[in-house]
Every structure is written in structure tokens, then in C-alpha cells.
Enzyme design. Sequence first.
Site, PDB file in Angstrom:
ATOM      1  N   PRO A  60       0.930  -1.346  -0.154  1.00  0.00           N
ATOM      2  CA  PRO A  60      -0.019  -0.026  -0.006  1.00  0.00           C
ATOM      3  C   PRO A  60       0.855   1.251  -0.120  1.00  0.00           C
ATOM      4  O   PRO A  60       1.882   1.394   0.807  1.00  0.00           O
ATOM      5  CB  PRO A  60      -0.681  -0.120   1.326  1.00  0.00           C
ATOM      6  CG  PRO A  60      -0.823  -1.509   1.804  1.00  0.00           C
ATOM      7  CD  PRO A  60       0.493  -2.223   1.261  1.00  0.00           C
ATOM      8  N   GLU A  61       0.577   2.302  -0.868  1.00  0.00           N
ATOM      9  CA  GLU A  61       1.288   3.433  -0.868  1.00  0.00           C
ATOM     10  C   GLU A  61       0.200   4.599  -0.333  1.00  0.00           C
ATOM     11  O   GLU A  61      -0.946   4.121   0.048  1.00  0.00           O
ATOM     12  CB  GLU A  61       1.959   3.818  -2.391  1.00  0.00           C
ATOM     13  CG  GLU A  61       2.552   2.546  -2.841  1.00  0.00           C
ATOM     14  CD  GLU A  61       3.108   2.885  -4.385  1.00  0.00           C
ATOM     15  OE1 GLU A  61       3.067   4.092  -4.702  1.00  0.00           O
ATOM     16  OE2 GLU A  61       3.125   1.862  -5.000  1.00  0.00           O
TER      17      GLU A  61
END
Length: 276
Positions: free
Chosen positions: A2-3
Amino acid sequence: MPELPEVESIRRSLEPLLAGRKIVRAEIGDSRLTRPFAPGELAAELEGERIAALERRGKYLLVQMQSGLTLVVHLRMTGSLRHRRAGADLLPYERARLALDDGSELVYRDVRRFGTWQLFAPSELEEYLDARVGPEPLSPEFTAALLRGRLAGRQTALKAALLDQRTLAGLGNIYVDEALWSAHLHPATVAGSLSPRATVRLHGAIREALALGIARQGATLRDYALPDGESGSMQNEFRVYGREGEPCDRCRTAILKTRIAGRGTWFCPRCQRRLV
Ligand SMILES: [Zn+2]
């Protein structure tokens, strides 16, 4: 992994469900999640806390308690959060769950177990985050001039500089590749060599890539899901990421894959010529 857009999408989904809720029971079954503290120790501190707000700094999700304490969650590779009615069966790879006073619960799952849960007092939080993450790319303070300053003098590849969380907070492999394509910049360009004009392009491209990612509620490739179990749809918008051999949307040249900063890197060899 996840960014920023994935973590922000989780935050936006969870905030209305969690704000104002009291944690009536905390169960943490994984010592890696809370080290160097014992899981039971952290769970005992969380019980009885009331959640005031959910915030985000880079890829960190900040669960702020009314007491002033903050639970800092980093999902790393494969962590995810699920919100549901309490009392259902264990989910696969479940590591922790927080039972809330409205009969719902927040469940944390993590296949690879690189994620972390840490609890901070107000005085410690800022110091911890400031040592690890640079400016927020979607904040008004993040200007092209600021980006130029962050890249100045750096001899490393542009991609590596942007993946470094101390340069900017929240970028990872997907959004760096997408932003570099939009800005017509080769990922191996020397970071400190960008012209002012190129820096302005890159600044705009980073913000656009992240804003699109948030609008699409993140990219679901493997583990990432929203707290209700739904997928994001940013993966349908990729211009280069994961598209080796497919034609570039701008010039029809085949997208290439290479390795930069130890990471799979996709780019168009015609639109993204190397500057230095
Ligand atoms: Zn192209």
C-alpha cells in the site's frame, strides 16, 4: 505494498466508522506486530481508549485517541484492515482485532507479517515521524521549489530518490513509475540533474498520480482491499506499471521493464529518454 493513495483510501473509509468509538477489547496475537513491546502490553493500553480521529502521514495510518495517544499502523507488504460486525470467525492471517462499543470490530490481517502497530505519546509522535518521512506531496506546502530542494545535489537515480520516504512521504513503486511516465522522465535520470522545468512537470505529475489513485480508491493487485472488503480500481488506469510489452498510450512504443533501486521499473523508452 500500500502506498499513499491506498492508505488514504483506508483512512477515508474507516474514519466515519471509528471516530468516537471506544475500544472495549483488544486482542493482539502476533509479537512481531508490536515489538519491542509484548502484544498483551499494547492491547492492555488500547483497551478503554476512545478514538478521536484517523489521520495519515505518508504510508502511516494514525489512529488518534482522545487521551492524546496515537496508534501508528504501518501495513508494509501485506497488512490490511477489515471493519465488520463483531464476533465473526477468525479471518485467514488475522493478527489482531479491536472490539468497539457499537458492536463492530476492526480486524488486522497480514500474510507476510512485516506490518507494525506502535503506540506513541504526543511528545514522541512528531519526532518519530519526522525522522522517517518528508513532506506530504498533496499538502499546500509541497511546491515545485520544495521538490527541487529535496532533489538538489543527489547523484542517485530519480526513482530511488522518490522511493526514499524522507524525500517525500508516501510514494512507492506504482505511483513513482506512473508519475515519471506523465512527466516524460526516465527513472534512471540523476535526481539532482533535473531542470527547473522538468521539476515543475514532475511535481504536477506526482500530485496527479496520487490524486487519481485516491479517486480510484487505490490499486488492488494482491492483498490490498478497502475495509469493507471491496477492491480499488487504480490498477485499470496504469499507463506503465506492470505493462511490459504493451504499447505506450502516448506513442505506441512497447513499454520496457528494467530494475532500478532493486525494484521492477516500467517506462516508455521513447517518451522517457534519459537526461543524464
Ligand atoms: Zn511513449
